[in-house]
Motif scaffolding. Structure first.
Motif, PDB file in Angstrom:
ATOM      1  N   LEU A  73       1.023  -0.949   0.284  1.00  0.00           N
ATOM      2  CA  LEU A  73       0.285   0.335   0.105  1.00  0.00           C
ATOM      3  C   LEU A  73       1.086   1.612   0.063  1.00  0.00           C
ATOM      4  O   LEU A  73       0.176   2.284  -0.252  1.00  0.00           O
ATOM      5  N   ARG A  74       2.037   0.770   1.122  1.00  0.00           N
ATOM      6  CA  ARG A  74       3.135   2.419   0.494  1.00  0.00           C
ATOM      7  C   ARG A  74       3.238   2.706  -0.527  1.00  0.00           C
ATOM      8  O   ARG A  74       3.594   3.834  -0.979  1.00  0.00           O
ATOM      9  N   ARG A  75       3.513   1.460  -1.668  1.00  0.00           N
ATOM     10  CA  ARG A  75       3.859   1.984  -3.007  1.00  0.00           C
ATOM     11  C   ARG A  75       2.995   2.789  -4.040  1.00  0.00           C
ATOM     12  O   ARG A  75       3.057   2.762  -5.425  1.00  0.00           O
ATOM     13  N   VAL A  76       1.277   2.609  -3.430  1.00  0.00           N
ATOM     14  CA  VAL A  76       0.167   2.682  -4.844  1.00  0.00           C
ATOM     15  C   VAL A  76      -0.205   4.671  -5.066  1.00  0.00           C
ATOM     16  O   VAL A  76      -0.373   4.718  -3.407  1.00  0.00           O
ATOM     17  N   ALA A  77      -0.079   4.538  -5.692  1.00  0.00           N
ATOM     18  CA  ALA A  77       0.159   6.107  -5.736  1.00  0.00           C
ATOM     19  C   ALA A  77      -1.039   6.569  -7.666  1.00  0.00           C
ATOM     20  O   ALA A  77      -0.577   6.114  -8.625  1.00  0.00           O
ATOM     21  N   ILE A 324       3.453   7.056 -13.877  1.00  0.00           N
ATOM     22  CA  ILE A 324       3.848   6.042 -12.616  1.00  0.00           C
ATOM     23  C   ILE A 324       2.310   5.591 -12.769  1.00  0.00           C
ATOM     24  O   ILE A 324       3.015   3.900 -12.435  1.00  0.00           O
ATOM     25  N   THR A 325       1.035   5.522 -13.501  1.00  0.00           N
ATOM     26  CA  THR A 325       1.065   4.552 -13.747  1.00  0.00           C
ATOM     27  C   THR A 325       1.614   3.273 -14.146  1.00  0.00           C
ATOM     28  O   THR A 325       0.982   1.846 -14.209  1.00  0.00           O
ATOM     29  N   ALA A 332       9.076   5.455 -13.017  1.00  0.00           N
ATOM     30  CA  ALA A 332       7.963   5.660 -12.040  1.00  0.00           C
ATOM     31  C   ALA A 332       8.326   6.461 -10.784  1.00  0.00           C
ATOM     32  O   ALA A 332       8.061   8.020  -9.924  1.00  0.00           O
ATOM     33  N   PRO A 333       9.620   6.394 -10.012  1.00  0.00           N
ATOM     34  CA  PRO A 333      10.157   7.135  -9.046  1.00  0.00           C
ATOM     35  C   PRO A 333      10.575   8.826  -9.175  1.00  0.00           C
ATOM     36  O   PRO A 333      10.823   9.398  -8.188  1.00  0.00           O
ATOM     37  N   ARG A 334      11.521   8.353 -10.277  1.00  0.00           N
ATOM     38  CA  ARG A 334      11.370   9.627 -11.599  1.00  0.00           C
ATOM     39  C   ARG A 334      10.850  10.924 -11.560  1.00  0.00           C
ATOM     40  O   ARG A 334      10.782  11.949 -10.947  1.00  0.00           O
ATOM     41  N   LEU A 356       6.321  12.736  -2.651  1.00  0.00           N
ATOM     42  CA  LEU A 356       7.849  12.683  -2.880  1.00  0.00           C
ATOM     43  C   LEU A 356       8.345  11.471  -1.472  1.00  0.00           C
ATOM     44  O   LEU A 356       9.180  10.454  -1.769  1.00  0.00           O
ATOM     45  N   GLU A 357       7.052  11.476  -0.466  1.00  0.00           N
ATOM     46  CA  GLU A 357       6.848  10.427   0.206  1.00  0.00           C
ATOM     47  C   GLU A 357       6.553   8.898  -0.611  1.00  0.00           C
ATOM     48  O   GLU A 357       7.706   7.789   0.080  1.00  0.00           O
ATOM     49  N   HIS A 358       5.684   9.178  -1.959  1.00  0.00           N
ATOM     50  CA  HIS A 358       5.867   7.309  -2.350  1.00  0.00           C
ATOM     51  C   HIS A 358       7.119   7.099  -2.961  1.00  0.00           C
ATOM     52  O   HIS A 358       7.657   6.027  -2.918  1.00  0.00           O
ATOM     53  N   ALA A 359       8.097   8.541  -3.695  1.00  0.00           N
ATOM     54  CA  ALA A 359       9.455   8.137  -3.790  1.00  0.00           C
ATOM     55  C   ALA A 359      10.088   7.589  -3.053  1.00  0.00           C
ATOM     56  O   ALA A 359      10.812   6.457  -3.463  1.00  0.00           O
ATOM     57  N   VAL A 360      10.282   8.257  -1.344  1.00  0.00           N
ATOM     58  CA  VAL A 360      10.588   7.418  -0.053  1.00  0.00           C
ATOM     59  C   VAL A 360      10.543   5.764  -0.372  1.00  0.00           C
ATOM     60  O   VAL A 360      11.320   5.018  -0.592  1.00  0.00           O
TER      61      VAL A 360
END
Length: 386
Positions: A73-77, A324-325, A332-334, A356-360
């Protein structure tokens, strides 16, 4: 989570006053997983925070599942998703939190102001289908898609509580023999047993939700036993839907056999002429309700951005969201970092921090440290470390 609802009541005498970095100041509700609170960090970040019931927290199997689900779930954006913002999965109490959304749930909006026009229902379907595509492409199903888990915000509808139903065994059943969930949004394959939650179940739930938004009840609204029988054995009632093409695709969504339901992209194609649901497409009274829930104190903003620059930012947001999708491990992180920088430049500090938190959270060896560095530079104290 009933994320967008207002605080229902004061804290109980035995409720915690502080959980992790968040001060709790009211109850939003209670559910099968645990009590839901509204909280705020020292930096002013508002969250909807669920403290897990001890009956689950003491189960080692549940804790393992929570850890796995939280990692995903932390990686879903996505623009229609309100993902996990924070969690404690290795202590006492266990808790999970998402950013608090300022807006009514779809259930509240319908209860207050009644059914929506068909064109608005189409727009709602477009937005929710787009959110579910991102979710499914991430390897998750919502599993509890109901009007109370759709929050209407100024930025459009947001899905909350997705993936959390997966923390409970598919075989867990109520006194009626029904799996954990909400009738009539539970698909027949789960009601029959012997089937794990699957993305096609979300298609069924979305079809039922859109009929509900139009003022209908596809399988009735009387006793649970009667609704259960109709979901399993009878065709849905679609009288509020006047357009033949819309009726046809919604009836296909509600097919008893999951293999006969359309994909989300096929559903999106039928609905797409209406465009995404925006504030101006909402019924007038619902739009007023959304505006009434906006935060009293706006987030910090930088200097005003010219209109031409705002249009450029909108185009770039769309392009980055497509990247990102795709879920590409490098791009995606970039893109999340670039989108965070764009939102910060536009003064949208909360949105910038979220990307930014998703990228982290991706843990990418190059991009995650860069995203953390940019988080530290955001104004307003939005520099929480995971």
């Amino acid at each position: 989570m009933e994320n967008g609802t207002q605080v229902r009541e004061r804290l109980y005498a035995d409720d915690p006053r502080q959980v992790g970095p968040y001060e709790l100041y009211g109850r939003l509700g209670d559910g099968r997983m645990g009590a839901l609170f509204r909280g705020r960090s020292d930096e002013g970040r508002e969250v909807a925070l669920r403290v897990v019931h001890r009956v689950f927290a003491t189960d080692p199997f549940f804790r393992q599942k929570l850890a796995r689900e939280a990692a995903v779930l932390r990686r879903v954006a996505g623009p229609q998703l309100a993902p996990l913002a924070d969690a404690r999965i290795d202590g006492d109490p266990l808790w999970i939190a998402s950013d608090y959304l300022h807006g009514p749930s779809l259930a509240e909006a319908l209860g207050r102001h009644g059914p929506w026009p068909e064109e608005t229902v189409r727009s709602l379907g477009v937005s929710l289908a787009q959110g579910l595509v991102v979710l499914h492409d991430s390897g998750l199903a919502h599993r509890d898609l109901t009007p109370k888990n759709v929050i209407l915000t100024e930025d459009g509808p947001q899905l909350v509580d997705f993936g959390l139903a997966g923390l409970f065994d598919a075989g867990s059943r109520s006194a009626f023999g029904v799996p954990m969930g909400t009738l009539p949004f539970l698909p027949p394959e789960l009601l029959r047993g012997g089937s794990d939650p699957h993305p096609a179940g979300d298609v069924f739930a979305l079809g039922a939700l859109l009929v509900h938004a139009a003022g209908g009840s596809p399988f009735g609204a009387d006793t649970s036993a009667a609704v259960l029988h109709r979901v399993l054995n009878e065709r849905p009632a679609l009288s509020p839907l006047a357009d033949p093409a819309l009726r046809e695709v919604i009836e296909a969504c509600l097919a008893k056999d999951a293999a006969h339901r359309p994909t989300l992209r096929e559903l999106h194609t039928v609905l797409a002429s209406a465009g995404r649901l925006t504030q101006r497409r909402l019924p007038e009274k619902v739009a007023e309700l959304v505006l009434a829930r906006r935060p009293r104190t706006p987030p910090p903003r930088t200097a005003p951005v010219p209109a031409a620059e705002l249009e450029r930012l909108a185009a770039l947001r769309h392009r980055y969201e497509q990247v990102i999708t795709s879920g590409h491990s490098e791009e995606a992180p970039r893109a999340m970092i670039e989108l965070g920088a764009l939102e910060a430049a536009a003064g949208n500090i909360s949105a910038a921090a979220s990307w930014l938190e998703h990228a982290v959270a991706t843990g990418h060896p190059l991009h995650a440290p860069l995203a953390q560095e940019q988080l530290l530079r955001l104004p307003g104290g939005r520099h929480r470390r995971r």
